[in-house]
Design a protein around this motif. Structure first.
Motif, mmCIF file in Angstrom:
data_model
loop_
_atom_site.group_PDB
_atom_site.id
_atom_site.type_symbol
_atom_site.label_atom_id
_atom_site.label_comp_id
_atom_site.label_asym_id
_atom_site.label_seq_id
_atom_site.Cartn_x
_atom_site.Cartn_y
_atom_site.Cartn_z
ATOM 1 N N HIS A 231 41.008 16.232 105.164
ATOM 2 C CA HIS A 231 39.601 15.849 105.018
ATOM 3 C C HIS A 231 39.030 16.519 103.777
ATOM 4 O O HIS A 231 39.518 17.562 103.338
ATOM 5 C CB HIS A 231 38.808 16.296 106.261
ATOM 6 C CG HIS A 231 37.407 15.793 106.318
ATOM 7 N ND1 HIS A 231 36.304 16.618 106.486
ATOM 8 C CD2 HIS A 231 36.920 14.538 106.244
ATOM 9 C CE1 HIS A 231 35.208 15.885 106.504
ATOM 10 N NE2 HIS A 231 35.546 14.620 106.358
ATOM 11 N N SER B 27 38.131 18.294 110.428
ATOM 12 C CA SER B 27 37.035 17.925 109.532
ATOM 13 C C SER B 27 35.999 19.031 109.469
ATOM 14 O O SER B 27 35.960 19.934 110.314
ATOM 15 C CB SER B 27 36.365 16.619 109.993
ATOM 16 O OG SER B 27 35.753 16.775 111.261
ATOM 17 N N GLN C 2 36.526 13.665 113.801
ATOM 18 C CA GLN C 2 35.496 13.634 112.767
ATOM 19 C C GLN C 2 34.189 14.252 113.264
ATOM 20 O O GLN C 2 33.765 14.006 114.391
ATOM 21 C CB GLN C 2 35.216 12.190 112.351
ATOM 22 C CG GLN C 2 34.163 12.038 111.272
ATOM 23 C CD GLN C 2 34.709 12.282 109.882
ATOM 24 O OE1 GLN C 2 35.789 11.818 109.553
ATOM 25 N NE2 GLN C 2 33.956 12.983 109.071
ATOM 26 N N TRP D 265 39.488 7.289 113.469
ATOM 27 C CA TRP D 265 39.998 8.178 112.425
ATOM 28 C C TRP D 265 39.203 7.955 111.144
ATOM 29 O O TRP D 265 39.568 7.177 110.288
ATOM 30 C CB TRP D 265 41.491 7.966 112.187
ATOM 31 C CG TRP D 265 42.016 9.003 111.249
ATOM 32 C CD1 TRP D 265 42.445 8.805 109.968
ATOM 33 C CD2 TRP D 265 42.130 10.412 111.486
ATOM 34 N NE1 TRP D 265 42.824 10.005 109.396
ATOM 35 C CE2 TRP D 265 42.635 11.011 110.318
ATOM 36 C CE3 TRP D 265 41.845 11.235 112.583
ATOM 37 C CZ2 TRP D 265 42.872 12.367 110.197
ATOM 38 C CZ3 TRP D 265 42.080 12.590 112.474
ATOM 39 C CH2 TRP D 265 42.590 13.152 111.297
ATOM 40 N N ARG D 266 38.107 8.628 111.109
ATOM 41 C CA ARG D 266 37.149 8.685 110.018
ATOM 42 C C ARG D 266 36.017 7.673 110.185
ATOM 43 O O ARG D 266 36.242 6.463 110.291
ATOM 44 C CB ARG D 266 37.804 8.511 108.649
ATOM 45 C CG ARG D 266 38.892 9.554 108.365
ATOM 46 C CD ARG D 266 38.379 10.942 108.626
ATOM 47 N NE ARG D 266 39.356 12.007 108.458
ATOM 48 C CZ ARG D 266 39.347 13.106 109.204
ATOM 49 N NH1 ARG D 266 38.463 13.257 110.176
ATOM 50 N NH2 ARG D 266 40.219 14.066 108.977
ATOM 51 N N SER E 88 31.699 7.258 108.774
ATOM 52 C CA SER E 88 30.752 7.758 107.782
ATOM 53 C C SER E 88 29.450 6.986 107.873
ATOM 54 O O SER E 88 29.411 5.840 108.346
ATOM 55 C CB SER E 88 31.326 7.631 106.362
ATOM 56 O OG SER E 88 31.500 6.268 106.017
ATOM 57 N N THR F 290 42.557 4.222 107.952
ATOM 58 C CA THR F 290 41.839 5.412 107.501
ATOM 59 C C THR F 290 40.465 4.965 107.022
ATOM 60 O O THR F 290 40.357 4.312 105.979
ATOM 61 C CB THR F 290 42.601 6.122 106.367
ATOM 62 O OG1 THR F 290 43.872 6.569 106.852
ATOM 63 C CG2 THR F 290 41.819 7.322 105.853
ATOM 64 N N SER G 206 42.596 10.474 104.514
ATOM 65 C CA SER G 206 41.139 10.565 104.541
ATOM 66 C C SER G 206 40.554 10.173 103.194
ATOM 67 O O SER G 206 41.252 10.170 102.171
ATOM 68 C CB SER G 206 40.697 11.989 104.893
ATOM 69 O OG SER G 206 39.306 12.055 105.146
#
Length: 329
Positions: free
Chosen positions: A15, A65, A123, A182-183, A185, A256, A306
């Motif tokens: 990360h 993370s 995350q 998995w990730r 934002s 990802t 990542s």
């Protein structure tokens, strides 16, 4: 679009992130339990944080993370998500002196028992509402055998939200039906939430929740995998949210999730969500608004584990093999 190596020789990085008020710095998380600092392209010798004594690392376990408090410049508070020595998920707050973390300031926010050694999610990120969001996988094994992702009585397979500023605050379920996010934002321009959710055997998916969503959205797992039916059973609570993009395992095997690009270095990526696949290394982008098909980008990254953003919104790609790349033109 091209990729320029920023730092090489890291130990299984997973990360990268940066606080808003620190231009020129990038904090890189190594799976074993260390956070390193890259300053103007140079790796600082002394780690920012070293909690290897607390972390079980290997496979789908480790330190995953870091998220910095929105007012990190004043509070010096940051948050980590890791697998403890028993294999459980821990989310903890630390403070720093601006240069290094202060281990004695550790405060635990969340402890969730893990029944298996995979699908830990991992995350942590702050949303536009100032709350800390935590992505939790379904607990592991395969096919969610105990049906946790659709069970509101379990914190596994969920997106959790909590008030990190309030001691003793209890996490709330913000969304359910995730297999292994998995990730994820938040778009720094709109507040939209983007999630890369790893599939089972056939489909990888990208999900989005527009800013200001209401209720508790349901991403469908383990009733749905991508846009395909996975199990013949009723969906749990909440409105089903179908993916905005999927790809089959002919193109990769583990998504990802990335970021909507809001930087200046690559105008051709402006307003596009950038994501990729760990196994194939392929990178795609998708218009954040509208229904255009994903675009395959002319670069790839081996073991793409990542993406990361710096204070200016510039984008980085992290290879589990040890290299962090800056996305440029």
């Amino acid at each position: 679009m091209r990729l320029v190596p920023v730092v090489r020789g890291l130990a299984a990085p997973v990360h990268a992130a940066a606080p808003a008020g620190e231009p020129g710095r990038l904090y890189v998380v190594e799976q074993a339990g260390v956070i390193r600092v890259v300053v103007s392209g140079r790796l600082r010798a002394t780690p920012f944080l070293d909690i290897r004594a607390l972390v079980r690392s290997g496979g789908e376990q480790g330190l995953f993370s870091v998220a910095f408090h929105p007012d990190y410049a004043r509070t010096r508070r940051f948050y980590v998500n890791y697998t403890d020595l028993r294999g459980d998920t821990r989310v903890a707050e630390y403070r720093s002196d601006g240069v290094r973390a202060l281990p004695a300031t550790r405060r635990e926010l969340l402890h969730i028992a893990q029944p298996y050694a995979n699908h830990n999610g991992g995350q942590v990120a702050f949303g536009p509402d100032g709350r800390l969001y935590v992505g939790m996988g379904d607990g592991g094994s395969g096919g969610d055998p105990e049906g946790r992702a659709q069970n509101m009585g379990s914190q596994l397979g969920k997106l959790l939200r909590l008030d990190a500023d309030r001691t003793g605050a209890k996490p709330q379920i913000a969304a359910l039906g995730l297999r292994n996010p998995w990730r994820f934002s938040f778009d720094r321009a709109t507040g939209d939430l983007w999630i890369g959710d790893v599939g089972q055997g056939d489909w990888e998916e990208i999900d989005v929740l527009r800013a200001g969503w209401s209720g508790v959205p349901n991403f469908g797992w383990d009733v749905w995998e991508g846009r395909a039916r996975f199990e013949d059973k009723p969906l749990g609570p909440g409105k089903l949210v179908q993916p905005v993009a999927v790809y089959s395992h002919d193109a990769g095997c583990s998504v990802t999730g990335g970021f909507v690009y809001r930087g200046q270095a690559v105008p051709a990526l402006a307003g596009r969500y950038v994501y990729g696949d760990y196994c194939s290394g392929t990178i795609w982008s998708l218009a954040a608004k509208g229904k255009a098909a994903p675009r395959r980008e002319p670069v790839s990254v081996a073991n793409l584990v990542s993406f990361g953003e710096d204070a200016a919104g510039e984008l980085y790609a992290v290879s589990h093999g040890g290299t962090v790349y800056r996305v440029t033109r």
